[in-house]
Design a protein around this motif. Structure first.
Motif, PDB file in Angstrom:
ATOM      1  N   VAL A  52       0.675  -1.145   0.143  1.00 23.59           N
ATOM      2  CA  VAL A  52      -0.122  -0.005   0.027  1.00 23.59           C
ATOM      3  C   VAL A  52       0.869   1.132  -0.020  1.00 23.59           C
ATOM      4  N   GLY A  53       0.859   1.878  -0.836  1.00 21.19           N
ATOM      5  CA  GLY A  53       0.998   3.722  -1.392  1.00 21.19           C
ATOM      6  C   GLY A  53       0.845   4.470  -0.018  1.00 21.19           C
ATOM      7  N   CYS A  54       1.391   5.595   0.406  1.00 19.35           N
ATOM      8  CA  CYS A  54       0.554   6.357   1.337  1.00 19.35           C
ATOM      9  C   CYS A  54       1.110   8.119   0.728  1.00 19.35           C
ATOM     10  N   ASP A  55       2.375   7.815  -0.122  1.00 23.26           N
ATOM     11  CA  ASP A  55       2.995   9.167  -0.169  1.00 23.26           C
ATOM     12  C   ASP A  55       3.276   8.719  -2.416  1.00 23.26           C
ATOM     13  N   VAL A  76      -2.295   2.829  -4.620  1.00 20.58           N
ATOM     14  CA  VAL A  76      -0.892   3.710  -4.915  1.00 20.58           C
ATOM     15  C   VAL A  76      -2.542   5.770  -4.254  1.00 20.58           C
ATOM     16  N   ALA A  77      -2.216   6.136  -3.781  1.00 22.37           N
ATOM     17  CA  ALA A  77      -2.481   7.041  -2.671  1.00 22.37           C
ATOM     18  C   ALA A  77      -1.689   7.992  -1.644  1.00 22.37           C
ATOM     19  N   LEU A  78      -2.217   9.158  -2.225  1.00 22.83           N
ATOM     20  CA  LEU A  78      -1.550  10.316  -0.910  1.00 22.83           C
ATOM     21  C   LEU A  78      -2.382   9.843   0.409  1.00 22.83           C
ATOM     22  N   HIS A  79      -1.998   9.410   1.486  1.00 20.93           N
ATOM     23  CA  HIS A  79      -2.339   8.840   2.611  1.00 20.93           C
ATOM     24  C   HIS A  79      -3.291  10.584   3.345  1.00 20.93           C
ATOM     25  N   PRO A  80      -4.136  10.001   4.090  1.00 18.46           N
ATOM     26  CA  PRO A  80      -5.021  11.377   4.424  1.00 18.46           C
ATOM     27  C   PRO A  80      -3.632  12.370   5.128  1.00 18.46           C
ATOM     28  N   VAL A 127      -7.012   1.807  -5.033  1.00 20.27           N
ATOM     29  CA  VAL A 127      -6.103   3.465  -5.166  1.00 20.27           C
ATOM     30  C   VAL A 127      -6.825   3.620  -3.178  1.00 20.27           C
ATOM     31  N   GLY A 128      -5.702   3.723  -2.887  1.00 16.85           N
ATOM     32  CA  GLY A 128      -5.188   3.686  -0.896  1.00 16.85           C
ATOM     33  C   GLY A 128      -4.373   3.551  -0.660  1.00 16.85           C
ATOM     34  N   GLU A 129      -4.025   3.944   0.946  1.00 18.14           N
ATOM     35  CA  GLU A 129      -4.852   4.724   1.080  1.00 18.14           C
ATOM     36  C   GLU A 129      -5.037   5.944   1.597  1.00 18.14           C
ATOM     37  N   THR A 130      -6.714   6.270   1.111  1.00 19.50           N
ATOM     38  CA  THR A 130      -7.145   6.998   1.023  1.00 19.50           C
ATOM     39  C   THR A 130      -8.293   7.296   2.357  1.00 19.50           C
ATOM     40  N   VAL A 164      -8.908   2.157  -1.038  1.00 17.81           N
ATOM     41  CA  VAL A 164      -8.500   1.131  -0.332  1.00 17.81           C
ATOM     42  C   VAL A 164      -9.047   2.371   1.230  1.00 17.81           C
ATOM     43  N   ILE A 165      -9.867   2.426   1.827  1.00 14.06           N
ATOM     44  CA  ILE A 165      -9.948   3.787   3.082  1.00 14.06           C
ATOM     45  C   ILE A 165      -9.294   3.360   4.467  1.00 14.06           C
ATOM     46  N   HIS A 166      -9.148   4.245   4.421  1.00 16.20           N
ATOM     47  CA  HIS A 166      -8.119   4.975   5.880  1.00 16.20           C
ATOM     48  C   HIS A 166      -8.923   5.798   7.041  1.00 16.20           C
TER      49      HIS A 166
END
Length: 291
Positions: A52-55, A76-80, A127-130, A164-166
Motif C-alpha cells: 500500500v502506498g501512502c505518498d 497507490v494514494a496520498l495518505h489522509p 487506490v489507497g490508502e485514502t 482502500v480507506i483509512h
C-alpha cells in the motif's frame, strides 16, 4: 523468564492449510528485503500481499514492486495525513520526506495527477490508502484531506480499481463522503476501526472490512463485536505491518508472516474453523482487488 527483546522478530506461526493474502502491508517500512518477507510469509501460507502506498514516492515504489513480483499487488494514494502536508507544508518534518514548504492546492493537484497516472497501471489493483484521519490532522488540515479523499474516490471509479480507506476517528464523515460521491464498486475499510453498528452499515453497502492485529488486543472488544456481525463474504485480514502486531507480540515489528496469528483469533470470534475463514478471506481479497 525475561520478556523477549522488542527487537527479536516473533517466531513463525504454524502454517495455514489454506493460503491467504495479507490485504494491507507496508514492505517499504519493514526490515530486510522484499524477497525475504515474501518467502517467510509464503512458508506459513500467506502467498499474496497487497503493498500500500501512502505518498507519491511510496506509491511509485509499490507499483514497481508489484511489477517485479507476482505475489505482490499494489495500491497507490496520498495518505489522509499526506494531503495537508502537501498543501500546508510540514515544518516539523514528521513524514518520511522531512520538512516541507507549503505547496498550496496546486501542489496537491499535481500529486493527485501523478497518483492518477499510477492508478492506470495493470499491476496497481487499488487506490489507497485514502480517507480521513482526525487523530493526526487538526481542523486546519481537514479541507485538504477531504478534497484529496474525494479526488481518490473519483480516480478509483474511473480506473475501476478498489478503494482502500483509512478511517481514523472520522467514521461519520467517511461514510457521508462515500454516499455523496458514490462509492466505487469495491471499497475496503482497511484496519476496520468502527463498532458493530457501523459494521452493519458497511455490510448493507457491500463494503469490505479488513481486520488487523489490533482485533487481538485485550481492550478491543468493540472490534470483536464488529467482526462477529460482519458477513464472512466481506471480511479481509491484514497486518498493516510493521504496525499493529497481534498479541502476544504487541510492541514488536509486524510482518506478513504473522497473518496466521490474527486469522486464528478472527476464526474464534466468528465461530468458524480456521480453514473456513481462510477460504473465505482468500476469495474475498481476490474479489476486492480484482486479481
Amino acid at each position: 523468564m525475561a520478556p523477549q527483546d522488542k527487537n527479536t522478530p516473533p517466531p513463525l506461526p504454524e502454517p495455514l492449510r489454506v493460503a491467504v493474502a495479507d490485504s494491507h502491508t507496508h514492505l517499504d517500512m519493514q526490515e530486510g528485503t522484499v524477497e525475504e518477507a515474501l518467502a517467510k510469509a509464503a512458508s506459513v501460507g500467506v502467498t499474496t500481499v497487497v503493498q500500500v502506498g501512502c505518498d507519491l514516492a511510496g506509491s511509485r515504489w509499490a507499483a514497481d514492486t508489484a511489477a517485479a513480483h507476482d505475489a505482490v499487488h499494489a495500491t497507490v494514494a496520498l495518505h489522509p495525513n499526506e494531503a495537508p502536508r502537501i498543501v500546508l507544508g510540514d515544518p516539523d518534518g514528521w513524514s518520511r520526506q522531512g520538512a516541507r514548504e507549503p505547496g498550496g492546492d496546486a501542489a496537491l493537484d499535481a500529486a493527485l495527477d501523478a497518483i492518477d497516472a499510477l492508478a492506470a497501471l495493470p499491476h496497481v489493483r487499488g487506490v489507497g490508502e485514502t480517507g480521513l484521519d482526525y487523530f493526526r490532522t487538526g481542523p486546519d488540515g481537514m479541507a485538504a484531506q477531504e478534497r484529496s479523499f474525494r479526488a481518490h474516490i473519483e480516480i478509483a471509479k474511473r480506473h475501476d480499481k478498489a478503494l482502500v480507506i483509512h478511517d481514523r476517528e472520522a467514521h461519520d464523515d467517511v461514510l457521508r463522503i462515500l454516499r455523496e460521491e458514490g462509492a466505487p464498486e469495491r471499497t475496503v475499510f482497511h484496519c476496520y476501526s468502527g463498532d458493530a453498528a457501523m459494521a452493519e452499515i458497511c455490510a448493507e453497502a457491500g463494503y469490505f472490512m479488513s481486520f488487523a492485529g489490533n482485533v487481538t488486543f485485550k481492550n478491543a472488544q468493540p472490534l470483536r463485536d464488529a467482526l462477529a456481525v460482519a458477513p464472512p463474504e466481506l471480511v479481509l485480514v491484514e497486518t498493516d505491518a510493521p504496525f499493529l502486531t497481534p498479541a502476544p507480540y504487541r510492541g514488536r515489528a509486524n510482518a506478513p508472516y504473522l497473518i496466521p496469528v490474527t486469522l486464528r483469533a478472527m476464526a474464534e470470534v466468528k465461530g468458524l474453523t480456521e480453514d473456513a475463514l481462510a477460504t473465505a478471506v482468500a476469495a474475498n481479497t481476490a474479489r476486492a482487488f480484482g486479481y
